[in-house]
Scaffold this motif. Sequence first.
Motif, mmCIF file in Angstrom:
data_model
loop_
_atom_site.group_PDB
_atom_site.id
_atom_site.type_symbol
_atom_site.label_atom_id
_atom_site.label_comp_id
_atom_site.label_asym_id
_atom_site.label_seq_id
_atom_site.Cartn_x
_atom_site.Cartn_y
_atom_site.Cartn_z
ATOM 1 N N VAL A 158 0.858 -1.186 0.000
ATOM 2 C CA VAL A 158 0.000 0.000 0.000
ATOM 3 C C VAL A 158 0.894 1.236 0.000
ATOM 4 N N ARG A 159 0.696 2.104 -0.945
ATOM 5 C CA ARG A 159 1.563 3.283 -1.057
ATOM 6 C C ARG A 159 1.314 4.255 0.095
ATOM 7 N N VAL A 160 2.392 4.736 0.717
ATOM 8 C CA VAL A 160 2.252 5.634 1.868
ATOM 9 C C VAL A 160 2.986 6.966 1.684
ATOM 10 N N THR A 161 3.692 7.139 0.575
ATOM 11 C CA THR A 161 4.311 8.443 0.263
ATOM 12 C C THR A 161 4.124 8.745 -1.214
ATOM 13 N N LYS A 162 4.307 9.996 -1.543
ATOM 14 C CA LYS A 162 4.322 10.385 -2.955
ATOM 15 C C LYS A 162 5.654 9.961 -3.574
ATOM 16 N N GLU A 163 5.827 10.271 -4.859
ATOM 17 C CA GLU A 163 7.109 9.990 -5.499
ATOM 18 C C GLU A 163 8.230 10.704 -4.748
ATOM 19 N N MET A 164 9.388 10.084 -4.739
ATOM 20 C CA MET A 164 10.528 10.636 -4.035
ATOM 21 C C MET A 164 11.705 10.809 -4.994
ATOM 22 N N ARG A 165 12.721 11.510 -4.512
ATOM 23 C CA ARG A 165 13.892 11.753 -5.338
ATOM 24 C C ARG A 165 15.139 11.675 -4.448
ATOM 25 N N LEU A 166 16.185 11.063 -4.973
ATOM 26 C CA LEU A 166 17.449 11.037 -4.259
ATOM 27 C C LEU A 166 18.156 12.379 -4.450
ATOM 28 N N ALA A 167 18.709 12.928 -3.390
ATOM 29 C CA ALA A 167 19.448 14.185 -3.476
ATOM 30 C C ALA A 167 20.924 13.925 -3.218
ATOM 31 N N VAL A 168 21.775 14.455 -4.096
ATOM 32 C CA VAL A 168 23.222 14.401 -3.917
ATOM 33 C C VAL A 168 23.649 15.775 -3.406
ATOM 34 N N VAL A 169 24.287 15.813 -2.241
ATOM 35 C CA VAL A 169 24.557 17.101 -1.595
ATOM 36 C C VAL A 169 25.970 17.174 -1.032
ATOM 37 N N GLY A 170 26.432 18.404 -0.902
ATOM 38 C CA GLY A 170 27.689 18.695 -0.245
ATOM 39 C C GLY A 170 27.531 20.000 0.529
ATOM 40 N N SER A 171 28.453 20.306 1.393
ATOM 41 C CA SER A 171 28.365 21.554 2.154
ATOM 42 C C SER A 171 29.016 22.683 1.367
ATOM 43 N N PRO A 172 28.610 23.935 1.629
ATOM 44 C CA PRO A 172 29.277 25.069 0.969
ATOM 45 C C PRO A 172 30.785 25.068 1.218
ATOM 46 N N ALA A 173 31.198 24.693 2.430
ATOM 47 C CA ALA A 173 32.627 24.674 2.736
ATOM 48 C C ALA A 173 33.353 23.652 1.874
ATOM 49 N N TYR A 174 32.721 22.508 1.646
ATOM 50 C CA TYR A 174 33.362 21.477 0.819
ATOM 51 C C TYR A 174 33.552 21.985 -0.599
ATOM 52 N N PHE A 175 32.550 22.669 -1.139
ATOM 53 C CA PHE A 175 32.643 23.128 -2.528
ATOM 54 C C PHE A 175 33.502 24.382 -2.687
ATOM 55 N N GLU A 176 33.896 24.983 -1.581
ATOM 56 C CA GLU A 176 34.857 26.083 -1.678
ATOM 57 C C GLU A 176 36.219 25.585 -2.139
ATOM 58 N N SER A 177 36.535 24.340 -1.823
ATOM 59 C CA SER A 177 37.836 23.792 -2.201
ATOM 60 C C SER A 177 37.724 22.633 -3.198
ATOM 61 N N ASN A 178 36.528 22.320 -3.641
ATOM 62 C CA ASN A 178 36.315 21.243 -4.616
ATOM 63 C C ASN A 178 35.322 21.694 -5.675
ATOM 64 N N PRO A 179 35.546 21.338 -6.934
ATOM 65 C CA PRO A 179 34.636 21.761 -7.994
ATOM 66 C C PRO A 179 33.274 21.073 -7.862
ATOM 67 N N VAL A 180 32.239 21.774 -8.280
ATOM 68 C CA VAL A 180 30.897 21.191 -8.264
ATOM 69 C C VAL A 180 30.784 20.175 -9.398
ATOM 70 N N PRO A 181 30.389 18.929 -9.122
ATOM 71 C CA PRO A 181 30.275 17.930 -10.192
ATOM 72 C C PRO A 181 29.131 18.277 -11.138
ATOM 73 N N LYS A 182 29.398 18.163 -12.437
ATOM 74 C CA LYS A 182 28.388 18.439 -13.457
ATOM 75 C C LYS A 182 27.764 17.154 -13.989
ATOM 76 N N ARG A 183 28.521 16.065 -13.925
ATOM 77 C CA ARG A 183 28.061 14.761 -14.404
ATOM 78 C C ARG A 183 28.402 13.710 -13.353
ATOM 79 N N PRO A 184 27.674 12.610 -13.325
ATOM 80 C CA PRO A 184 27.993 11.551 -12.360
ATOM 81 C C PRO A 184 29.442 11.080 -12.461
ATOM 82 N N GLN A 185 30.007 11.112 -13.684
ATOM 83 C CA GLN A 185 31.394 10.662 -13.860
ATOM 84 C C GLN A 185 32.366 11.522 -13.061
ATOM 85 N N ASP A 186 31.981 12.783 -12.773
ATOM 86 C CA ASP A 186 32.868 13.676 -12.028
ATOM 87 C C ASP A 186 33.048 13.248 -10.572
#
Length: 295
Positions: A158-186
């Motif tokens: 029995v369905r109990v939630t709407k559709e969901m989505r996986l979120a890929v996240v990082g902190s602002p501090a992490y991305f200050e020293s690492n490039p933001v990935p544009k593709r999964p291969q990154d």
Amino acid sequence: MIRENLAELAAFATVAEERSFTRAASRLGISQSALSHSIRGLEKRLGVQLLARTTRSVSATAAGADLLRELAPALERIRGAVAETMQQRERPAGRIRLIIPRTATEMVILPKLAAFARAYPEIVLEVTSSNDPVDLVEGEYDAGVQLGEFIQRDMIAVRVTKEMRLAVVGSPAYFESNPVPKRPQDLKDHACIGFRFSKSLYRWEFEKGRKALTVSPQGPVSFDDPDLVIQAVLDGVGIGTAMEETLKGLIAKGRLVQVLRDWCPPFPGYFLYYPSRRNQPAALASLIATLRLTD
């Protein structure tokens, strides 16, 4: 032997109480001849006479009276237990054992728990947190909540939630020293925080149009608790994943930066599942009605 004699012992007690084969047979809903045959068989197996019979009356012998004194309270307890069990079909009461991922508990159970407890004060939910799919019958659970893809086909879902989505996240501090990935291969160039699911590392699945690929996260740490994954992300350890719905507040406040969203399509969310619709206890039916997604 006890199991085989239980019906005969109950029949004996009824005859002794009624002091009549005719009235006892009517009360038990069987023929008088069948009842007499049952009592004779019991007496033969026990090797003692339990009832004294004449053409005018029936009474317990001394051995029968001794047996009845011990038997009557036991039979009454059995009748009470059976009646209580049958009431579970009609009255929402009793214990429901659930196995649910912690994230699903927060999304599905907790928002409705207070109202459910007020509406059904005689129901007790016994919730076990586990991310791993389990065999409900083997684990002695009444129901579970899990993503649809991990539910066995012989379960009622029995369905109990709407559709969901996986979120890929990082902190602002992490991305200050690492490039933001544009593709999964990154992601191969990033510290990816793993989530262990069903005793193995969960592989991140991506899809865009007709393209689909899977990434095995490589990084300094993995957890079996999604909250710890996100805490490590907030601390700048690396990039992690969780259900988007649970992260909306952190993303809106700027504490997390969501990336690769266009590679994370929605998917069917959580389902409540259980083994069978037959003879469903009222307590479980009430929980299903409460949690079922209606819009």
